[in-house]
Design a protein around this motif. Structure first.
Motif, PDB file in Angstrom:
ATOM      1  N   MET A  88       9.176  -3.636  -9.226  1.00  0.00           N
ATOM      2  CA  MET A  88       8.818  -3.730  -7.605  1.00  0.00           C
ATOM      3  C   MET A  88       9.383  -2.782  -7.040  1.00  0.00           C
ATOM      4  O   MET A  88       8.576  -1.906  -6.398  1.00  0.00           O
ATOM      5  CB  MET A  88       9.403  -5.028  -7.486  1.00  0.00           C
ATOM      6  CG  MET A  88       9.038  -5.479  -6.243  1.00  0.00           C
ATOM      7  SD  MET A  88       9.895  -6.975  -4.970  1.00  0.00           S
ATOM      8  CE  MET A  88       8.928  -7.929  -5.848  1.00  0.00           C
ATOM      9  N   TRP A  89      10.944  -2.019  -7.538  1.00  0.00           N
ATOM     10  CA  TRP A  89      10.985  -0.587  -5.976  1.00  0.00           C
ATOM     11  C   TRP A  89      10.951   0.251  -7.276  1.00  0.00           C
ATOM     12  O   TRP A  89       9.989   0.858  -5.783  1.00  0.00           O
ATOM     13  CB  TRP A  89      12.549  -0.829  -6.446  1.00  0.00           C
ATOM     14  CG  TRP A  89      13.361   0.583  -6.467  1.00  0.00           C
ATOM     15  CD1 TRP A  89      13.119   1.695  -6.537  1.00  0.00           C
ATOM     16  CD2 TRP A  89      13.769   0.340  -4.856  1.00  0.00           C
ATOM     17  NE1 TRP A  89      13.520   2.721  -5.625  1.00  0.00           N
ATOM     18  CE2 TRP A  89      14.323   1.171  -4.995  1.00  0.00           C
ATOM     19  CE3 TRP A  89      14.303  -0.210  -4.681  1.00  0.00           C
ATOM     20  CZ2 TRP A  89      14.967   2.146  -3.553  1.00  0.00           C
ATOM     21  CZ3 TRP A  89      15.174  -0.461  -3.418  1.00  0.00           C
ATOM     22  CH2 TRP A  89      15.890   1.369  -2.981  1.00  0.00           C
ATOM     23  N   ARG A  90      10.218   1.067  -8.422  1.00  0.00           N
ATOM     24  CA  ARG A  90       9.290   1.926  -8.748  1.00  0.00           C
ATOM     25  C   ARG A  90       7.583   1.707  -8.348  1.00  0.00           C
ATOM     26  O   ARG A  90       7.310   2.493  -8.040  1.00  0.00           O
ATOM     27  CB  ARG A  90       9.414   1.640 -10.553  1.00  0.00           C
ATOM     28  CG  ARG A  90      10.624   1.994 -10.644  1.00  0.00           C
ATOM     29  CD  ARG A  90      11.005   3.528 -10.399  1.00  0.00           C
ATOM     30  NE  ARG A  90      10.518   4.717 -11.212  1.00  0.00           N
ATOM     31  CZ  ARG A  90      10.784   4.712 -12.217  1.00  0.00           C
ATOM     32  NH1 ARG A  90      11.508   4.503 -12.814  1.00  0.00           N
ATOM     33  NH2 ARG A  90       9.648   6.151 -12.105  1.00  0.00           N
ATOM     34  N   ALA A  91       7.714   0.399  -8.166  1.00  0.00           N
ATOM     35  CA  ALA A  91       5.378   0.474  -7.331  1.00  0.00           C
ATOM     36  C   ALA A  91       5.603   1.040  -5.797  1.00  0.00           C
ATOM     37  O   ALA A  91       4.717   1.752  -6.085  1.00  0.00           O
ATOM     38  CB  ALA A  91       4.707  -0.686  -7.574  1.00  0.00           C
ATOM     39  N   ILE A  92       6.942   0.118  -5.301  1.00  0.00           N
ATOM     40  CA  ILE A  92       6.780   0.926  -3.907  1.00  0.00           C
ATOM     41  C   ILE A  92       7.573   1.932  -3.548  1.00  0.00           C
ATOM     42  O   ILE A  92       6.859   3.094  -2.975  1.00  0.00           O
ATOM     43  CB  ILE A  92       7.729  -0.802  -3.050  1.00  0.00           C
ATOM     44  CG1 ILE A  92       7.168  -1.570  -3.249  1.00  0.00           C
ATOM     45  CG2 ILE A  92       8.036  -0.080  -1.629  1.00  0.00           C
ATOM     46  CD1 ILE A  92       8.778  -2.728  -2.390  1.00  0.00           C
ATOM     47  N   ASP A  93       8.715   2.819  -4.234  1.00  0.00           N
ATOM     48  CA  ASP A  93       8.881   3.917  -4.430  1.00  0.00           C
ATOM     49  C   ASP A  93       7.776   5.317  -4.548  1.00  0.00           C
ATOM     50  O   ASP A  93       7.334   6.082  -4.239  1.00  0.00           O
ATOM     51  CB  ASP A  93      10.138   4.363  -5.242  1.00  0.00           C
ATOM     52  CG  ASP A  93      10.144   5.373  -5.137  1.00  0.00           C
ATOM     53  OD1 ASP A  93      11.172   5.792  -4.038  1.00  0.00           O
ATOM     54  OD2 ASP A  93      11.087   6.251  -6.061  1.00  0.00           O
ATOM     55  N   ALA A  94       6.725   4.680  -5.020  1.00  0.00           N
ATOM     56  CA  ALA A  94       5.584   6.144  -5.960  1.00  0.00           C
ATOM     57  C   ALA A  94       5.165   5.284  -4.946  1.00  0.00           C
ATOM     58  O   ALA A  94       4.052   7.317  -4.426  1.00  0.00           O
ATOM     59  CB  ALA A  94       4.347   4.511  -7.182  1.00  0.00           C
ATOM     60  N   VAL A  95       4.351   4.458  -3.616  1.00  0.00           N
ATOM     61  CA  VAL A  95       3.942   5.142  -2.191  1.00  0.00           C
ATOM     62  C   VAL A  95       4.558   6.272  -1.788  1.00  0.00           C
ATOM     63  O   VAL A  95       4.305   6.726  -0.971  1.00  0.00           O
ATOM     64  CB  VAL A  95       3.842   3.895  -1.897  1.00  0.00           C
ATOM     65  CG1 VAL A  95       3.448   3.744  -0.611  1.00  0.00           C
ATOM     66  CG2 VAL A  95       3.086   2.766  -2.252  1.00  0.00           C
ATOM     67  N   LYS A  96       5.964   6.397  -1.239  1.00  0.00           N
ATOM     68  CA  LYS A  96       6.265   6.411  -0.695  1.00  0.00           C
ATOM     69  C   LYS A  96       7.090   7.908  -1.222  1.00  0.00           C
ATOM     70  O   LYS A  96       6.270   9.461  -0.603  1.00  0.00           O
ATOM     71  CB  LYS A  96       8.050   6.876  -0.262  1.00  0.00           C
ATOM     72  CG  LYS A  96       8.776   7.476   0.319  1.00  0.00           C
ATOM     73  CD  LYS A  96      10.142   6.631  -0.166  1.00  0.00           C
ATOM     74  CE  LYS A  96      11.760   8.053   0.626  1.00  0.00           C
ATOM     75  NZ  LYS A  96      13.302   7.454   0.127  1.00  0.00           N
ATOM     76  N   GLU A  97       7.022   8.626  -2.650  1.00  0.00           N
ATOM     77  CA  GLU A  97       6.900  10.062  -3.169  1.00  0.00           C
ATOM     78  C   GLU A  97       5.651  10.504  -3.020  1.00  0.00           C
ATOM     79  O   GLU A  97       4.930  11.862  -3.600  1.00  0.00           O
ATOM     80  CB  GLU A  97       6.879   9.789  -4.145  1.00  0.00           C
ATOM     81  CG  GLU A  97       8.203   9.276  -4.931  1.00  0.00           C
ATOM     82  CD  GLU A  97       8.519   9.125  -6.554  1.00  0.00           C
ATOM     83  OE1 GLU A  97       7.742   8.883  -6.965  1.00  0.00           O
ATOM     84  OE2 GLU A  97       9.987   8.983  -6.870  1.00  0.00           O
ATOM     85  N   GLY A  98       4.387   9.255  -2.287  1.00  0.00           N
ATOM     86  CA  GLY A  98       2.448  10.099  -2.757  1.00  0.00           C
ATOM     87  C   GLY A  98       1.821   9.572  -4.127  1.00  0.00           C
ATOM     88  O   GLY A  98       0.960  10.429  -3.848  1.00  0.00           O
ATOM     89  N   ARG A  99       2.898   9.596  -5.000  1.00  0.00           N
ATOM     90  CA  ARG A  99       1.928   9.533  -6.202  1.00  0.00           C
ATOM     91  C   ARG A  99       0.681   8.126  -5.888  1.00  0.00           C
ATOM     92  O   ARG A  99       0.117   7.819  -7.122  1.00  0.00           O
ATOM     93  CB  ARG A  99       3.462   8.718  -7.323  1.00  0.00           C
ATOM     94  CG  ARG A  99       2.890   8.655  -8.271  1.00  0.00           C
ATOM     95  CD  ARG A  99       4.077   8.379  -9.530  1.00  0.00           C
ATOM     96  NE  ARG A  99       3.199   8.369 -11.103  1.00  0.00           N
ATOM     97  CZ  ARG A  99       3.956   8.801 -11.502  1.00  0.00           C
ATOM     98  NH1 ARG A  99       5.012   8.066 -12.321  1.00  0.00           N
ATOM     99  NH2 ARG A  99       3.817   8.383 -13.029  1.00  0.00           N
ATOM    100  N   ALA A 100       1.135   7.437  -5.484  1.00  0.00           N
ATOM    101  CA  ALA A 100       0.237   6.107  -4.790  1.00  0.00           C
ATOM    102  C   ALA A 100       0.151   5.764  -2.836  1.00  0.00           C
ATOM    103  O   ALA A 100       0.601   6.519  -2.472  1.00  0.00           O
ATOM    104  CB  ALA A 100       0.195   5.069  -5.704  1.00  0.00           C
ATOM    105  N   GLN A 101      -1.615   5.267  -3.260  1.00  0.00           N
ATOM    106  CA  GLN A 101      -1.721   5.090  -1.389  1.00  0.00           C
ATOM    107  C   GLN A 101      -1.216   3.467  -1.501  1.00  0.00           C
ATOM    108  O   GLN A 101      -1.082   4.160  -0.255  1.00  0.00           O
ATOM    109  CB  GLN A 101      -3.136   6.002  -1.152  1.00  0.00           C
ATOM    110  CG  GLN A 101      -3.157   6.752  -1.175  1.00  0.00           C
ATOM    111  CD  GLN A 101      -3.406   7.969  -2.876  1.00  0.00           C
ATOM    112  OE1 GLN A 101      -3.972   7.283  -3.869  1.00  0.00           O
ATOM    113  NE2 GLN A 101      -2.483   8.885  -2.742  1.00  0.00           N
ATOM    114  N   ALA A 102      -1.219   3.058  -1.772  1.00  0.00           N
ATOM    115  CA  ALA A 102      -0.527   1.700  -2.301  1.00  0.00           C
ATOM    116  C   ALA A 102      -0.145   0.503  -2.889  1.00  0.00           C
ATOM    117  O   ALA A 102      -0.705   1.270  -4.225  1.00  0.00           O
ATOM    118  CB  ALA A 102      -2.321   0.985  -1.327  1.00  0.00           C
ATOM    119  N   ALA A 103       0.875  -0.516  -2.347  1.00  0.00           N
ATOM    120  CA  ALA A 103       1.139  -0.946  -3.656  1.00  0.00           C
ATOM    121  C   ALA A 103       0.805  -2.026  -3.864  1.00  0.00           C
ATOM    122  O   ALA A 103       0.730  -2.754  -2.733  1.00  0.00           O
ATOM    123  CB  ALA A 103       2.914  -0.636  -4.150  1.00  0.00           C
ATOM    124  N   VAL A 104       0.184  -2.693  -5.015  1.00  0.00           N
ATOM    125  CA  VAL A 104       0.232  -4.411  -4.968  1.00  0.00           C
ATOM    126  C   VAL A 104       0.995  -5.265  -5.693  1.00  0.00           C
ATOM    127  O   VAL A 104       1.409  -5.070  -6.854  1.00  0.00           O
ATOM    128  CB  VAL A 104      -1.256  -4.603  -5.325  1.00  0.00           C
ATOM    129  CG1 VAL A 104      -1.776  -5.813  -5.592  1.00  0.00           C
ATOM    130  CG2 VAL A 104      -2.284  -4.004  -4.710  1.00  0.00           C
TER     131      VAL A 104
END
Length: 359
Positions: A88-104
């Motif tokens: 869960m943390w890593r999915a949200i952190d991917a948004v912060k890092e710009g690796r993803a545009q949204a997390a689900v």
């Protein structure tokens, strides 16, 4: 789709885990062939499921994580155990890092809200985030918020919810000026709590005044009286669960009635197409996917008990809001409120954990 997007998925979240997440991603790829995923989860658990969906595997990057947040974990426990290492943390952190545009995620709502606030932080003019979702109505669809992120809300927070919900409705429904209503126990000006009446007064003098319908009652939600229904998380979550339960009850009653006699079964054969349409409209999976509004990034909460069809709907929401740059639109609306003195002071409530009630 007008541009390629990457959606981060919590592969371990929800009652059914990877089976629902990966199955939902496969359905979403049919609708949005150009999107990509970055999936976080335990390789021993997610890997065998991912192998059954080659389309998802070819459109995804997979990241192994050792920790999964349990559905019954308290937000404080989830933060301690899953900080920086959980799926869960890593999915949200991917948004912060710009690796993803949204997390689900279909995981624990309280933990998801707490982690999202810690990682992404709230916008400058937001005191508390709100959970917003699409609500089927007689007119089509409306946006309702807050549905469980914040238990109780003062007048300034309700106004912030209104501004965020209005921007969400513009993006989802392609409306220039969505109408807004405050959920209340009556339409009369003298009814309701001081916070609700205070929020109405602020909205009437804000840049949203022409869009503010006034107070709406519970039955107005289903009628579709307004495009955006605003309330606090406690009331909103009760309304949501009541509506979902009622929809399931109606479907069950219809099934029982159609099977009650030979004539009923014969009648069903002739009216089958009509019943399929009704069942589709009452299916909560079609409107699954609530968005945390007010954060510096996009996080979508899927219902924990949904199946792959419902999870695909949550991905649809993520794709829609990410494509439309929703965060920037919300920031612009909140800036207007701040200039008019209606946004409140977000410093007094910046805490690491939410008061989420939705499960």
């Amino acid at each position: 789709m007008t541009r390629a997007l990457t959606i981060a998925l919590d592969g371990m979240g929800g009652d059914h885990g990877p089976a629902t997440v990966i199955g939902g991603a496969d359905i979403a790829l049919i609708r949005h062939p150009s999107i990509r995923f970055v999936i976080f989860g335990n390789e021993a658990v997610v890997g065998p499921v991912l192998a059954k969906y080659p389309r998802v595997a070819s459109a995804s990057d997979f990241v192994h994580t050792d920790v999964a947040v349990a559905m019954d974990d308290k937000p404080s426990q989830a933060l301690r155990r899953g900080r920086k290492v959980s799926s869960m943390w890593r999915a949200i952190d991917a948004v912060k890092e710009g690796r993803a545009q949204a997390a689900v995620s279909a995981g624990n709502t309280g933990a998801l809200m707490a982690m999202a606030k810690v990682i992404l932080k709230t916008m400058p003019n937001v005191e508390r985030p709100a959970l917003a979702a699409i609500w089927p109505t007689a007119r089509g669809e409306s946006v309702a918020l807050d549905l469980g992120a914040t238990v109780g809300a003062d007048e300034h927070q309700l106004v912030q919810f209104a501004a965020m919900g209005e921007a969400f409705a513009r993006v989802l429904f392609n409306l220039k000026q969505p109408t807004i209503g405050l959920l209340n126990i009556g339409e009369e000006e003298v009814k309701g709590t001081e916070n609700v009446k205070g929020a109405a007064q602020i909205l009437r003098s804000s840049h949203l005044a022409s869009q503010f319908h006034g107070f709406v009652e519970g039955d107005d939600i289903a009628k579709g009286t307004v495009d955006v229904v605003v309330t606090d998380g406690y009331t909103g979550n009760i309304a949501l669960k009541t509506a979902e339960g009622t929809a399931r009850l109606v479907v069950d009653y219809l099934r029982q009635a159609m099977a009650s006699s030979l004539l009923s079964r014969i009648g069903y054969v002739f009216a089958r197409s009509a019943f399929k349409v009704l069942s589709s409209k009452l299916d909560p999976r079609a409107s699954n996917g609530a968005l945390f509004l007010g954060l510096n990034g996009l996080v979508v909460k899927s219902h924990g008990g949904t199946d792959d069809v419902g999870f695909a709907s949550a991905i649809d929401v993520a794709v829609e809001v990410a494509s439309a740059d929703l965060v920037a639109k919300i920031e612009a609306d909140l800036d207007k409120l701040k200039q008019l003195g209606g946004a409140g002071d977000n410093e007094k409530t910046k805490t690491p954990e939410s008061e989420a009630v939705l499960s």
